[in-house]
Design a protein around this motif. Structure first.
Motif, PDB file in Angstrom:
ATOM      1  N   TYR A 163       0.849  -1.194   0.000  1.00 29.66           N
ATOM      2  CA  TYR A 163       0.000   0.000   0.000  1.00 29.66           C
ATOM      3  C   TYR A 163       0.881   1.239   0.000  1.00 29.66           C
ATOM      4  CZ  TYR A 163      -3.783   3.210   1.161  1.00 29.66           C
ATOM      5  OH  TYR A 163      -4.691   4.234   1.132  1.00 29.66           O
ATOM      6  N   SER A 164       0.567   2.152  -0.887  1.00 27.34           N
ATOM      7  CA  SER A 164       1.293   3.411  -0.986  1.00 27.34           C
ATOM      8  C   SER A 164       0.351   4.558  -0.638  1.00 27.34           C
ATOM      9  CB  SER A 164       1.842   3.595  -2.407  1.00 27.34           C
ATOM     10  OG  SER A 164       2.436   4.869  -2.564  1.00 27.34           O
ATOM     11  N   TYR A 165       0.801   5.435   0.247  1.00 29.01           N
ATOM     12  CA  TYR A 165      -0.065   6.508   0.739  1.00 29.01           C
ATOM     13  C   TYR A 165       0.621   7.860   0.588  1.00 29.01           C
ATOM     14  CZ  TYR A 165      -2.533   9.541   4.008  1.00 29.01           C
ATOM     15  OH  TYR A 165      -3.223  10.585   4.573  1.00 29.01           O
ATOM     16  N   CYS A 166      -0.149   8.897   0.264  1.00 24.53           N
ATOM     17  CA  CYS A 166       0.309  10.278   0.348  1.00 24.53           C
ATOM     18  C   CYS A 166      -0.885  11.204   0.130  1.00 24.53           C
ATOM     19  CB  CYS A 166       1.424  10.597  -0.644  1.00 24.53           C
ATOM     20  SG  CYS A 166       1.141  10.109  -2.347  1.00 24.53           S
ATOM     21  N   GLU A 167      -0.886  12.332   0.816  1.00 27.48           N
ATOM     22  CA  GLU A 167      -1.973  13.296   0.687  1.00 27.48           C
ATOM     23  C   GLU A 167      -1.697  14.334  -0.386  1.00 27.48           C
ATOM     24  OE1 GLU A 167      -2.485  14.953   4.539  1.00 27.48           O
ATOM     25  OE2 GLU A 167      -3.543  13.193   5.330  1.00 27.48           O
ATOM     26  N   GLY A 168      -0.479  14.405  -0.832  1.00 27.01           N
ATOM     27  CA  GLY A 168      -0.092  15.347  -1.874  1.00 27.01           C
ATOM     28  C   GLY A 168       1.338  15.089  -2.286  1.00 27.01           C
ATOM     29  N   VAL A 169       1.724  15.663  -3.427  1.00 27.80           N
ATOM     30  CA  VAL A 169       3.084  15.460  -3.913  1.00 27.80           C
ATOM     31  C   VAL A 169       4.098  15.967  -2.899  1.00 27.80           C
ATOM     32  CG1 VAL A 169       4.719  16.063  -5.742  1.00 27.80           C
ATOM     33  CG2 VAL A 169       2.342  15.561  -6.328  1.00 27.80           C
ATOM     34  N   ASN A 170       3.804  17.092  -2.250  1.00 31.59           N
ATOM     35  CA  ASN A 170       4.736  17.674  -1.291  1.00 31.59           C
ATOM     36  C   ASN A 170       4.868  16.867  -0.004  1.00 31.59           C
ATOM     37  OD1 ASN A 170       5.299  19.773  -3.040  1.00 31.59           O
ATOM     38  ND2 ASN A 170       3.702  21.105  -2.198  1.00 31.59           N
ATOM     39  N   ASN A 171       3.975  15.887   0.184  1.00 34.59           N
ATOM     40  CA  ASN A 171       4.096  15.002   1.341  1.00 34.59           C
ATOM     41  C   ASN A 171       5.095  13.872   1.108  1.00 34.59           C
ATOM     42  OD1 ASN A 171       0.679  15.588   1.648  1.00 34.59           O
ATOM     43  ND2 ASN A 171       2.131  16.151   3.260  1.00 34.59           N
ATOM     44  N   THR A 172       5.618  13.793  -0.105  1.00 34.06           N
ATOM     45  CA  THR A 172       6.598  12.756  -0.438  1.00 34.06           C
ATOM     46  C   THR A 172       7.991  13.372  -0.508  1.00 34.06           C
ATOM     47  OG1 THR A 172       6.338  13.066  -2.834  1.00 34.06           O
ATOM     48  CG2 THR A 172       4.859  11.508  -1.752  1.00 34.06           C
ATOM     49  N   THR A 173       9.000  12.509  -0.565  1.00 35.07           N
ATOM     50  CA  THR A 173      10.392  12.949  -0.597  1.00 35.07           C
ATOM     51  C   THR A 173      11.077  12.409  -1.840  1.00 35.07           C
ATOM     52  OG1 THR A 173      10.482  12.943   1.820  1.00 35.07           O
ATOM     53  CG2 THR A 173      12.584  12.978   0.649  1.00 35.07           C
ATOM     54  N   GLU A 174      11.690  13.298  -2.591  1.00 36.11           N
ATOM     55  CA  GLU A 174      12.400  12.898  -3.807  1.00 36.11           C
ATOM     56  C   GLU A 174      13.492  11.888  -3.476  1.00 36.11           C
ATOM     57  OE1 GLU A 174      12.897  13.165  -7.986  1.00 36.11           O
ATOM     58  OE2 GLU A 174      11.379  14.039  -6.670  1.00 36.11           O
ATOM     59  N   GLY A 175      13.496  10.770  -4.211  1.00 38.00           N
ATOM     60  CA  GLY A 175      14.523   9.748  -4.020  1.00 38.00           C
ATOM     61  C   GLY A 175      14.332   8.874  -2.805  1.00 38.00           C
ATOM     62  N   ALA A 176      13.166   8.985  -2.139  1.00 41.96           N
ATOM     63  CA  ALA A 176      12.920   8.186  -0.932  1.00 41.96           C
ATOM     64  C   ALA A 176      12.806   6.708  -1.287  1.00 41.96           C
ATOM     65  CB  ALA A 176      11.639   8.654  -0.245  1.00 41.96           C
ATOM     66  N   PRO A 177      13.121   5.805  -0.363  1.00 39.04           N
ATOM     67  CA  PRO A 177      12.934   4.373  -0.626  1.00 39.04           C
ATOM     68  C   PRO A 177      11.458   4.047  -0.807  1.00 39.04           C
ATOM     69  CG  PRO A 177      13.458   4.761   1.688  1.00 39.04           C
ATOM     70  CD  PRO A 177      13.662   6.060   0.986  1.00 39.04           C
ATOM     71  N   CYS A 178      11.201   2.959  -1.497  1.00 35.98           N
ATOM     72  CA  CYS A 178       9.813   2.546  -1.772  1.00 35.98           C
ATOM     73  C   CYS A 178       9.233   1.881  -0.526  1.00 35.98           C
ATOM     74  CB  CYS A 178       9.771   1.600  -2.959  1.00 35.98           C
ATOM     75  SG  CYS A 178      10.370   2.328  -4.481  1.00 35.98           S
ATOM     76  N   ALA A 179       8.931   2.719   0.477  1.00 35.13           N
ATOM     77  CA  ALA A 179       8.496   2.196   1.770  1.00 35.13           C
ATOM     78  C   ALA A 179       7.077   2.596   2.119  1.00 35.13           C
ATOM     79  CB  ALA A 179       9.452   2.680   2.855  1.00 35.13           C
ATOM     80  N   GLY A 180       6.314   3.161   1.160  1.00 33.75           N
ATOM     81  CA  GLY A 180       4.912   3.444   1.430  1.00 33.75           C
ATOM     82  C   GLY A 180       4.483   4.871   1.243  1.00 33.75           C
ATOM     83  N   MET A 181       5.416   5.809   1.033  1.00 30.52           N
ATOM     84  CA  MET A 181       5.060   7.200   0.790  1.00 30.52           C
ATOM     85  C   MET A 181       5.298   7.519  -0.685  1.00 30.52           C
ATOM     86  SD  MET A 181       3.849   8.654   3.466  1.00 30.52           S
ATOM     87  CE  MET A 181       4.044  10.407   3.173  1.00 30.52           C
TER      88      MET A 181
END
Length: 435
Positions: free
Chosen positions: A158-176
């Motif tokens: 399951y991948s979750y985020c409320e908006g693009v800015n809630n994610t981090t560029e280059g982050a591991p594929c851990a759910g965000m």
């Protein structure tokens, strides 16, 4: 004392492109490449060149409508592009389409969910080299199929985020913004499914993606969430790379002391059979000290034939850079760790001590009295490539040198004196010879 750089060229046997150690890896008279991808037997271009008696999917297509041509595998209309085939590891890297669902509104969408049925093929997705990856916000991605053709399998993340800015560029594929999960062995058929709550996200994240892809290939980017099919168009237009384990599936290694079956694939002398750990079947390997293609008659040849200083007819084109001293004391000085006293200071400044130490070590290795102690051509190439990387790390990337075009003849000795130091750099020699 004069120092010379000797560039030694070994004559080559007339073998097809893509040969290993001067030997072709394909059936005689058959193409050994499609574009820049080697095609080793049991694979082949056309039924006469492939081991179709073992499996019809060993017959590949060479798509010449592109430049360069591309090898393809699969049923007509659903072929995947091949970028690499490994005999030793029993692997094939293919580009597989990415599944997706894209929303035009909260209720209108279009999708592409391609599945695979591999029961009749020699291929299975590698459980150790691939991951199931999902890209999107508020998305549950599922990979569903069958193991061993009988037991059903479902896994997902399951991948979750409320908006693009809630994610981090280059982050591991851990759910965000993205997630990933492992796949099992012997997955004979599978497809991708989506379950999502798109109502809050479809305006900024209209498309959701799912794929089985090679470990380490995908890195999350915020840009993958925006735009219609942005991820596919920007990063996976040809598909995502997948590592498929292949094997001779319609048999097993013969028991010791029993006769080999008529369709036994390890036909070369000095070869052996090894069972695979992903699905049924086996692979063939050349015995220790031999190299080549165990699926071809006499395909495994004595590895010594590819060593420096052995029979010339067995040598492929190769070049070796060695440091030769007129008094012949360099190997002795090297083992006494006094070889640095024999090097000109200007050469040390030009090449760097790290590169020169590697050159010296390789020179002594190549000058070993016993042929068995000398490196193979493959080992020489790998070590020259390592020297090239060392030189790049020390001085930065160099422009391509045209010096290689002047390497003519079977043997040439270039004195390292005032007339050549201005035109022949040590770094250029290392870079050219490592290519």
């Amino acid at each position: 004392m004069l120092i010379f750089i000797a560039i030694i060229f070994f004559p080559a046997v007339g073998t097809p492109a893509g040969a290993s150690s001067g030997r072709s890896m394909s059936l005689q008279g058959c193409p050994d490449k499609c574009g820049d991808v080697p095609i080793p037997y049991p694979f082949g271009i056309g039924t006469q060149c492939a081991a179709t008696s073992l499996n019809s999917y060993f017959n590949l297509i060479c798509d010449s409508t592109t430049d360069p041509p591309r090898p393809m595998v699969g049923d007509p209309g659903t072929e995947d592009e091949i970028t690499d085939i490994s005999l030793e590891h029993g692997e094939m890297r293919v580009l597989s389409p990415v599944s997706y669902i894209c929303f035009k509104s909260n209720t209108k969408f279009n999708s592409s969910n391609l599945g695979y049925d591999l029961q009749l093929t020699p291929f299975l997705p590698s459980p150790s080299r691939n991951r199931f990856t999902v890209i999107g916000c508020n998305t549950l991605g599922l990979v569903s199929g069958y193991k061993d053709t009988a037991s059903q399998y479902v896994a997902g993340c399951y991948s979750y985020c409320e908006g693009v800015n809630n994610t981090t560029e280059g982050a591991p594929c851990a759910g965000m913004g993205s997630c990933e999960t492992a796949i099992p062995a012997n997955l004979t058929s599978f497809g991708v499914l989506f379950q999502m709550n798109q109502s809050k996200v479809w305006r900024f994240n209209p498309c959701f993606y799912g794929m089985v892809a090679e470990v380490g290939w995908y890195n999350f980017s915020q840009q993958d969430l925006v735009g219609r099919l942005g991820f596919i168009n920007d990063r996976a237009k040809k598909g995502a790379p997948v590592i498929a384990d292949w094997a001779i599936r319609n048999g097993s290694c013969p028991e010791k002391g029993k006769d080999k079956p008529n369709d036994y694939a390890c036909v070369s002398a000095n070869s052996y059979c090894t069972a695979v750990n992903n699905g049924p079947g086996y692979l063939c390997q050349c015995s220790k000290g031999y190299e080549g293609n165990p699926y071809l008659p006499n395909g495994c040849q004595d590895g010594k034939s590819g060593r420096i200083g052995s029979t010339k007819d067995d040598l492929d084109i190769a070049c070796l850079i060695t440091i030769i001293f007129l008094d012949g004391n360099f190997p002795l000085k090297f083992h006494q760790k006094k070889h640095q006293t024999m090097l000109d200071t200007e050469i040390i400044e030009d090449a760097g001590t790290g590169v020169l130490e590697k050159m010296a070590e390789l020179a002594v290795h190549c000058l070993s009295p016993r042929g068995d102690d000398r490196p193979t051509m493959k080992e020489v190439a790998e070590r020259l490539q390592m020297m090239r990387r060392l030189q790049f790390d020390a001085t930065g990337a160099h422009e391509n040198s045209s010096y290689a075009e002047n390497y003519k003849g079977a043997y040439s000795v270039v004195p390292f004196d005032e007339t050549t130091q201005g035109t022949i750099g040590m770094s250029e020699l290392v870079e050219d010879l490592a290519r």
